[in-house]
Design an enzyme around this catalytic site. Structure first.
Site, PDB file in Angstrom:
ATOM      1  N   THR A  54       0.808  -1.229   0.000  1.00 34.17           N
ATOM      2  CA  THR A  54       0.000   0.000   0.000  1.00 34.17           C
ATOM      3  C   THR A  54       0.841   1.279   0.000  1.00 34.17           C
ATOM      4  O   THR A  54       0.301   2.375   0.090  1.00 34.17           O
ATOM      5  CB  THR A  54      -0.945   0.011   1.226  1.00 34.17           C
ATOM      6  OG1 THR A  54      -0.152  -0.134   2.416  1.00 34.17           O
ATOM      7  CG2 THR A  54      -1.930  -1.153   1.158  1.00 34.17           C
ATOM      8  N   PHE A 155       7.869   1.158  20.165  1.00 37.57           N
ATOM      9  CA  PHE A 155       6.509   1.667  20.378  1.00 37.57           C
ATOM     10  C   PHE A 155       5.547   0.522  20.735  1.00 37.57           C
ATOM     11  O   PHE A 155       4.737   0.631  21.659  1.00 37.57           O
ATOM     12  CB  PHE A 155       6.048   2.406  19.115  1.00 37.57           C
ATOM     13  CG  PHE A 155       4.637   2.921  19.186  1.00 37.57           C
ATOM     14  CD1 PHE A 155       4.254   3.841  20.150  1.00 37.57           C
ATOM     15  CD2 PHE A 155       3.688   2.487  18.258  1.00 37.57           C
ATOM     16  CE1 PHE A 155       2.941   4.318  20.204  1.00 37.57           C
ATOM     17  CE2 PHE A 155       2.377   2.963  18.302  1.00 37.57           C
ATOM     18  CZ  PHE A 155       2.007   3.872  19.279  1.00 37.57           C
ATOM     19  N   SER A 190      13.706  -2.300  16.812  1.00 38.17           N
ATOM     20  CA  SER A 190      14.288  -0.965  16.633  1.00 38.17           C
ATOM     21  C   SER A 190      13.829  -0.104  17.794  1.00 38.17           C
ATOM     22  O   SER A 190      12.747  -0.310  18.341  1.00 38.17           O
ATOM     23  CB  SER A 190      13.850  -0.337  15.306  1.00 38.17           C
ATOM     24  OG  SER A 190      12.457  -0.121  15.310  1.00 38.17           O
ATOM     25  N   ASP A 228      19.134   5.350   4.588  1.00 41.23           N
ATOM     26  CA  ASP A 228      18.252   6.475   4.266  1.00 41.23           C
ATOM     27  C   ASP A 228      17.300   6.123   3.126  1.00 41.23           C
ATOM     28  O   ASP A 228      17.462   6.584   1.999  1.00 41.23           O
ATOM     29  CB  ASP A 228      19.095   7.707   3.895  1.00 41.23           C
ATOM     30  CG  ASP A 228      18.201   8.893   3.518  1.00 41.23           C
ATOM     31  OD1 ASP A 228      17.102   8.995   4.093  1.00 41.23           O
ATOM     32  OD2 ASP A 228      18.598   9.691   2.642  1.00 41.23           O
ATOM     33  N   THR A 234      10.731  -5.520   5.298  1.00 40.72           N
ATOM     34  CA  THR A 234      11.913  -5.886   6.079  1.00 40.72           C
ATOM     35  C   THR A 234      11.533  -6.462   7.450  1.00 40.72           C
ATOM     36  O   THR A 234      12.192  -7.365   7.951  1.00 40.72           O
ATOM     37  CB  THR A 234      12.864  -4.689   6.281  1.00 40.72           C
ATOM     38  OG1 THR A 234      12.087  -3.566   6.690  1.00 40.72           O
ATOM     39  CG2 THR A 234      13.599  -4.350   5.005  1.00 40.72           C
ATOM     40  N   ASP A 236       8.847  -8.215   8.072  1.00 38.37           N
ATOM     41  CA  ASP A 236       8.380  -9.580   7.805  1.00 38.37           C
ATOM     42  C   ASP A 236       9.564 -10.508   7.574  1.00 38.37           C
ATOM     43  O   ASP A 236       9.571 -11.662   8.026  1.00 38.37           O
ATOM     44  CB  ASP A 236       7.454  -9.586   6.578  1.00 38.37           C
ATOM     45  CG  ASP A 236       6.316  -8.584   6.717  1.00 38.37           C
ATOM     46  OD1 ASP A 236       5.782  -8.448   7.833  1.00 38.37           O
ATOM     47  OD2 ASP A 236       5.961  -7.917   5.722  1.00 38.37           O
TER      48      ASP A 236
END
Length: 313
Positions: A54, A155, A190, A228, A234, A236
């Protein structure tokens, strides 16, 4: 030697419930080939079938409902071939679908108590949720307790535990909290933590409760060079490779993570080199040009040159 590797995975079956795209690499397209190359039998249920991911300007396709998922599983079960060693799941948008996935995992675990459920609890990133909020309690109360290996970003780890991470110590506490919810292996893929190597690096952390009865927990951190560009698929690939390398290096999270991150590194490096070449000088590569160079990375997937060392905490 290769022989022991092949014996280790000779008839290892993975049920992967993820997105499918006609073009490119995300979800099942990102996970299947690498796992197959490493000798795993991969059986896929496509939670969606889209023309492409998407991030493109246009996309079309179909979404599998919870009832349709149940129907597919029903067929597998009627033929008595519902024996799996691993289940792998990623991005899901629908609460009833997610509920059904957990029901299936729990049933498969009753059939094979050694089954390992690898879950990427995709909720959002950089402080924003990109799935409906009603998925959070399902992940927290149902999915994570059923999972054995989880790969949240910072998060997501914060959302699942209700704790903030602003230091390495916080991260370790959050990983221990996640262990107490169920999973023996937690990798925070991350984080926003500062790297001693500078702001060109991002920090990932991992924690594994040893299966050998010692109850020792191995905890590691990795400083990964930033790239960058925006890549899709990635995450998955990361979850799939963590499945593979933890299988091949049980009780050695350091080695499993080094190999996993190294595969990602080689794939991304090959992809960015290719994308810049086709885009031309001073042009930003398009989503189509940034599709992962997966097939071209076959040799790196099979035997990744280690590009970074994890630090044992």
């Amino acid at each position: 030697p290769i022989t022991t590797h092949w014996i280790a995975v000779m008839d290892c079956r993975v049920l992967s419930v993820q997105s499918h795209v006609v073009r490119g690499y995300v979800g099942n397209k990102s996970a299947s080939f690498p796992l197959q190359v490493l000798g795993f039998e991969v059986e896929t249920i496509n939670s969606v079938q889209f023309s492409n991911h998407t991030g493109y300007e246009h996309w079309k396709g179909q979404v599998l409902t919870a009832d349709e998922l149940q129907l597919l599983y029903e067929g597998i079960k009627l033929n008595n071939v519902n024996q799996y060693d691993y289940v792998l799941t990623g991005y899901t948008r629908d609460d009833s679908f997610l509920d059904m996935v957990v029901d299936i995992v729990q049933e498969l675990k009753r059939a094979n108590p050694n089954l390992v459920y690898v879950c990427d609890p995709v909720l959002g990133d950089n402080g924003a949720m990109y799935v409906p909020e009603n998925l959070l309690p399902i992940y927290r109360d149902k999915v994570v307790p059923a999972a054995d290996i989880i790969t949240p970003n910072q998060f997501e780890a914060e959302l699942l535990t209700g704790r903030n991470i602003s230091s390495e110590k916080d991260a370790v506490e959050v990983m221990n909290l996640l262990h107490s919810m169920g999973p023996d292996t937690v990798v925070i893929t991350s984080s926003e933590l500062p790297s001693p190597l500078g702001d060109q690096y991002l920090v990932a952390l991992g924690s594994q409760k040893r299966e050998d009865g010692t109850m020792v927990t191995q905890q590691i951190r990795m400083d990964i060079p930033r790239v960058d560009a925006v890549f899709v698929g990635t995450g998955d690939l990361f979850a799939a490779m963590l499945l593979a390398w933890t299988h091949l290096h049980p009780n050695d999270l350091k080695m499993a993570c080094e190999k996993t991150v190294s595969v990602i590194y080689h794939v991304i490096k090959r992809t960015i080199t290719y994308a810049k070449e086709v885009a031309g000088p001073n042009r930003r590569p398009s989503p189509a040009q940034l599709e992962l160079r997966m097939v071209q990375s076959k040799a790196d997937i099979e035997d990744p040159g280690i590009v970074l060392n994890a630090l044992v905490l």
